[in-house]
Structures are given as structure tokens and as C-alpha cells.
Motif scaffolding. Sequence first.
Motif, PDB file in Angstrom:
ATOM      1  N   THR A 147       0.811  -1.219   0.000  1.00 28.51           N
ATOM      2  CA  THR A 147       0.000   0.000   0.000  1.00 28.51           C
ATOM      3  C   THR A 147       0.846   1.272   0.000  1.00 28.51           C
ATOM      4  O   THR A 147       2.044   1.251   0.289  1.00 28.51           O
ATOM      5  N   LEU A 148       0.165   2.375  -0.311  1.00 30.39           N
ATOM      6  CA  LEU A 148       0.778   3.701  -0.215  1.00 30.39           C
ATOM      7  C   LEU A 148      -0.116   4.565   0.657  1.00 30.39           C
ATOM      8  O   LEU A 148      -1.318   4.687   0.402  1.00 30.39           O
ATOM      9  N   LEU A 149       0.468   5.161   1.701  1.00 30.00           N
ATOM     10  CA  LEU A 149      -0.261   5.985   2.653  1.00 30.00           C
ATOM     11  C   LEU A 149       0.269   7.408   2.635  1.00 30.00           C
ATOM     12  O   LEU A 149       1.440   7.645   2.303  1.00 30.00           O
ATOM     13  N   GLU A 150      -0.571   8.348   3.025  1.00 30.49           N
ATOM     14  CA  GLU A 150      -0.156   9.735   3.208  1.00 30.49           C
ATOM     15  C   GLU A 150      -0.479  10.160   4.630  1.00 30.49           C
ATOM     16  O   GLU A 150      -1.637  10.067   5.062  1.00 30.49           O
ATOM     17  N   VAL A 151       0.526  10.603   5.369  1.00 25.44           N
ATOM     18  CA  VAL A 151       0.322  11.042   6.751  1.00 25.44           C
ATOM     19  C   VAL A 151      -0.537  12.310   6.752  1.00 25.44           C
ATOM     20  O   VAL A 151      -0.195  13.300   6.094  1.00 25.44           O
ATOM     21  N   THR A 152      -1.637  12.287   7.492  1.00 23.91           N
ATOM     22  CA  THR A 152      -2.570  13.420   7.507  1.00 23.91           C
ATOM     23  C   THR A 152      -2.676  14.091   8.871  1.00 23.91           C
ATOM     24  O   THR A 152      -3.166  15.211   8.973  1.00 23.91           O
ATOM     25  N   GLN A 153      -2.214  13.426   9.942  1.00 31.49           N
ATOM     26  CA  GLN A 153      -2.341  14.015  11.281  1.00 31.49           C
ATOM     27  C   GLN A 153      -1.346  13.350  12.209  1.00 31.49           C
ATOM     28  O   GLN A 153      -1.134  12.137  12.162  1.00 31.49           O
ATOM     29  N   ILE A 154      -0.740  14.166  13.077  1.00 34.25           N
ATOM     30  CA  ILE A 154       0.163  13.658  14.110  1.00 34.25           C
ATOM     31  C   ILE A 154      -0.538  13.830  15.449  1.00 34.25           C
ATOM     32  O   ILE A 154      -0.874  14.949  15.847  1.00 34.25           O
ATOM     33  N   GLY A 155      -0.759  12.733  16.165  1.00 31.38           N
ATOM     34  CA  GLY A 155      -1.440  12.802  17.450  1.00 31.38           C
ATOM     35  C   GLY A 155      -2.905  13.171  17.302  1.00 31.38           C
ATOM     36  O   GLY A 155      -3.421  13.339  16.192  1.00 31.38           O
ATOM     37  N   LYS A 156      -3.570  13.300  18.445  1.00 34.07           N
ATOM     38  CA  LYS A 156      -4.991  13.667  18.438  1.00 34.07           C
ATOM     39  C   LYS A 156      -5.390  14.130  19.825  1.00 34.07           C
ATOM     40  O   LYS A 156      -4.661  13.948  20.805  1.00 34.07           O
ATOM     41  N   SER A 157      -6.568  14.706  19.910  1.00 38.04           N
ATOM     42  CA  SER A 157      -7.130  15.067  21.209  1.00 38.04           C
ATOM     43  C   SER A 157      -7.795  13.830  21.790  1.00 38.04           C
ATOM     44  O   SER A 157      -8.666  13.230  21.150  1.00 38.04           O
ATOM     45  N   CYS A 158      -7.374  13.428  22.980  1.00 39.93           N
ATOM     46  CA  CYS A 158      -7.936  12.222  23.594  1.00 39.93           C
ATOM     47  C   CYS A 158      -9.301  12.539  24.187  1.00 39.93           C
ATOM     48  O   CYS A 158      -9.479  13.524  24.897  1.00 39.93           O
ATOM     49  N   HIS A 159     -10.265  11.662  23.882  1.00 36.39           N
ATOM     50  CA  HIS A 159     -11.618  11.898  24.403  1.00 36.39           C
ATOM     51  C   HIS A 159     -11.816  11.296  25.807  1.00 36.39           C
ATOM     52  O   HIS A 159     -12.900  11.385  26.375  1.00 36.39           O
ATOM     53  N   HIS A 160     -10.757  10.669  26.355  1.00 38.99           N
ATOM     54  CA  HIS A 160     -10.770  10.134  27.725  1.00 38.99           C
ATOM     55  C   HIS A 160     -11.778   9.002  27.906  1.00 38.99           C
ATOM     56  O   HIS A 160     -12.042   8.576  29.023  1.00 38.99           O
ATOM     57  N   LEU A 161     -12.312   8.506  26.803  1.00 38.01           N
ATOM     58  CA  LEU A 161     -13.313   7.442  26.933  1.00 38.01           C
ATOM     59  C   LEU A 161     -12.818   6.108  26.400  1.00 38.01           C
ATOM     60  O   LEU A 161     -13.539   5.123  26.468  1.00 38.01           O
ATOM     61  N   CYS A 162     -11.601   6.083  25.857  1.00 40.15           N
ATOM     62  CA  CYS A 162     -11.101   4.816  25.332  1.00 40.15           C
ATOM     63  C   CYS A 162     -10.776   3.875  26.484  1.00 40.15           C
ATOM     64  O   CYS A 162     -10.569   4.286  27.633  1.00 40.15           O
ATOM     65  N   GLU A 163     -10.732   2.618  26.162  1.00 42.73           N
ATOM     66  CA  GLU A 163     -10.560   1.595  27.196  1.00 42.73           C
ATOM     67  C   GLU A 163      -9.246   1.743  27.943  1.00 42.73           C
ATOM     68  O   GLU A 163      -9.188   1.592  29.168  1.00 42.73           O
ATOM     69  N   ILE A 164      -8.159   2.041  27.205  1.00 44.23           N
ATOM     70  CA  ILE A 164      -6.861   2.188  27.846  1.00 44.23           C
ATOM     71  C   ILE A 164      -6.855   3.346  28.830  1.00 44.23           C
ATOM     72  O   ILE A 164      -6.364   3.229  29.968  1.00 44.23           O
ATOM     73  N   PHE A 165      -7.410   4.483  28.445  1.00 39.96           N
ATOM     74  CA  PHE A 165      -7.429   5.635  29.346  1.00 39.96           C
ATOM     75  C   PHE A 165      -8.224   5.327  30.606  1.00 39.96           C
ATOM     76  O   PHE A 165      -7.839   5.721  31.725  1.00 39.96           O
ATOM     77  N   LYS A 166      -9.340   4.622  30.450  1.00 39.65           N
ATOM     78  CA  LYS A 166     -10.153   4.278  31.618  1.00 39.65           C
ATOM     79  C   LYS A 166      -9.390   3.392  32.594  1.00 39.65           C
ATOM     80  O   LYS A 166      -9.479   3.553  33.813  1.00 39.65           O
ATOM     81  N   GLN A 167      -8.580   2.473  32.053  1.00 37.72           N
ATOM     82  CA  GLN A 167      -7.904   1.499  32.924  1.00 37.72           C
ATOM     83  C   GLN A 167      -6.537   1.966  33.404  1.00 37.72           C
ATOM     84  O   GLN A 167      -6.128   1.629  34.506  1.00 37.72           O
ATOM     85  N   VAL A 168      -5.830   2.739  32.592  1.00 46.78           N
ATOM     86  CA  VAL A 168      -4.463   3.136  32.939  1.00 46.78           C
ATOM     87  C   VAL A 168      -4.387   4.585  33.417  1.00 46.78           C
ATOM     88  O   VAL A 168      -3.533   4.944  34.216  1.00 46.78           O
ATOM     89  N   GLY A 169      -5.293   5.437  32.908  1.00 51.47           N
ATOM     90  CA  GLY A 169      -5.289   6.827  33.311  1.00 51.47           C
ATOM     91  C   GLY A 169      -4.536   7.731  32.361  1.00 51.47           C
ATOM     92  O   GLY A 169      -4.545   8.954  32.529  1.00 51.47           O
ATOM     93  N   GLN A 170      -3.873   7.160  31.381  1.00 55.01           N
ATOM     94  CA  GLN A 170      -3.204   7.937  30.346  1.00 55.01           C
ATOM     95  C   GLN A 170      -3.038   7.068  29.109  1.00 55.01           C
ATOM     96  O   GLN A 170      -3.223   5.859  29.145  1.00 55.01           O
ATOM     97  N   CYS A 171      -2.687   7.735  27.996  1.00 56.94           N
ATOM     98  CA  CYS A 171      -2.571   7.006  26.730  1.00 56.94           C
ATOM     99  C   CYS A 171      -1.502   7.682  25.879  1.00 56.94           C
ATOM    100  O   CYS A 171      -1.409   8.908  25.844  1.00 56.94           O
TER     101      CYS A 171
END
Length: 314
Positions: free
Chosen positions: A97-121
Motif C-alpha cells: 500500500t501507499l499511505l499519506e500522513v494526515t495528522q500527528i497525534g490527536k485530542s484524547c476523548h478520555h473514553l477509550c478503554e486504555i485511558f479508563k484502565q491506565v489513566g493515560q494514553c
Amino acid sequence: MPAKIAAVCISREKGVRKENIGEAKLRANWGMEGDAHAGKWHRQISLLSIDSIEKMKEIGRKKGLELVPGDFAENLTTEGLELFKLPVGTYLKAGETLLEVTQIGKSCHHLCEIFKQVGQCVMPKEGIFARVLVGGRVKAEYGIEVWHGIPVGIITASDKGAIGEREDTSAKEIEKLVPNIKGQVIDYRILPDDQDVLVEAMTEMVDQLGVGLLLTTGGTGFSPRDVTPEATLRVIERAVPGLPEAMRRESAAISPRAMLSRAVAGIRGKCLIVNLPGSPKAVRECLEIILPVLPHALEILRGTGGECGAEKGC
């Protein structure tokens, strides 16, 4: 050691950890087949380095979790690339495949499973997102690398060609020549000489499919049906008159009829659009005139090359 894909991960629902399935198919302008995050938007595929996951492992163990690829909802876990240091607009060859990078990082919505269990992501700071320019298979252990080529689109404007009454030999000439500037054709269309149809196709190829160089052939003459320049002018945001001027000037030494060409060129976003003549011979002659300057022009346009102020004529 060459960089590679360490894991291929998928989830049927958003906000949950992904499962490492080892191999998957990516669709152009969509993402990973079966993945909840796929769609016609700029974040079709997510990537995270295995080194970023390693940073979180100790924190996870303290919470009783053993973190593995896919836990941060990334589609591709990679090894050997510092992904978050790549500029937006970087091209990546990943497997087939060929990909084009469109975004670095993101705003965390604090609702993902990892954030709920670990407290950070780690994903909000070190994950990256990309759109799929060329689909194909991705698989663990396949290579991944920064690609320094040019994704090319071709549009042939021809009423007869569009209904199968004329072979499109002009597009074949373009396909032969663009590899000389590391170009790869990712989309090709033969369309009728209809201004609205051409405008729609140009806009889609640039805005949605990620074409970096769009070359049209045909429809630049005096016939009432020759409307490619008019369609192009509706699409571009900035004109680049020097390219068609150079083609007309140099071609006129071969045939005075080159002066009758109404071809234009211009920029839309980070894509350069250039009208070429309709005949294969003229396509070849005109492309050979402008090809040497196109890589530099596109580097400047995408922000990946130096300024040309010191260059004579720039």
C-alpha cells in the motif's frame, strides 16, 4: 535494520482495543476493511510505534495490565520508524500500500478503554493517522518506509475515448514518462469533453484520493468541445503560467501550431495540475520539457524542499 510492520490490528467498534489479526487488506480512500474507523475522511488508518507501546508497559503492569499491539486502537504497529516525527504530508510505503500522513497525534476523548484502565494514553502524542492512496495487503513483517515519489493522476478528455471508439495512447505516454521523476499513477480516467464532469473528477482526485500531480491530456484546442482549460480554471486556486508558456515556446520550434494550445496549469491545495495536448507525440514532447522542474516544484508545494530564491529564474 529496515523498518517493518510489527502487528496488523482491527476493531469492529470504536473506543475499544483492537485485535492483532496479523494481516489485512487496505482499500484506497477508505482504510482497513472491516475496521470501525475506516471511511472517506482524513484519519483512515492509525499507526503507532512499538517503542511507544514499550513506554506504557510499566505503567500498565502497575495496573495489572499487560499491554500489547492493538491496545491503543492503532491499525498498524510499526518497528524502526519514529512515526510522530514525520511531517504531515509524508508518504509511506507499507506492504503493498501507499499511505499519506494526515495528522500527528490527536485530542484524547478520555473514553477509550486504555485511558479508563491506565489513566493515560500514548496515542494522543505519538500516534499518527493517514489516508490510503493505494490499497493492498499489509501483513506483520512486511516492510514500511518513507516514500519520496509522486502520486500521479491522469485524466484523458475525449468524447470518442470515453465511449471506447478511440484507444487512449496519450495516457500511455504519460505512464511511460512519470517514473522518470519517481511518479506512480494511482488513478486514471478517460472522460467525455464535458466541463462539469471534468471539474468533478479533478476535485475528487485531488481532495479525496490524494493525487499530488494531476496531468490532463486532450481538450486544449479550439474545438467547441475542447473545455479542459475552462474546467481546470474552475478547480485551481493559484495559476502557474510558466509551465504552459514553456511548453508552447519549446513546442513552437517543432510545430508553429503549438501556439494554438490553450493549456493552463495551476495549484489546488498541495496538488499541481497541468494540461497536456491530446496527441501522444505532443504529450511526450511537452512532458519532456517540464519534467525536470516538477520534483522541485512539488517539494516546495508540499513543504518538503528548500526555497528556490537562490536559483536562477526561481
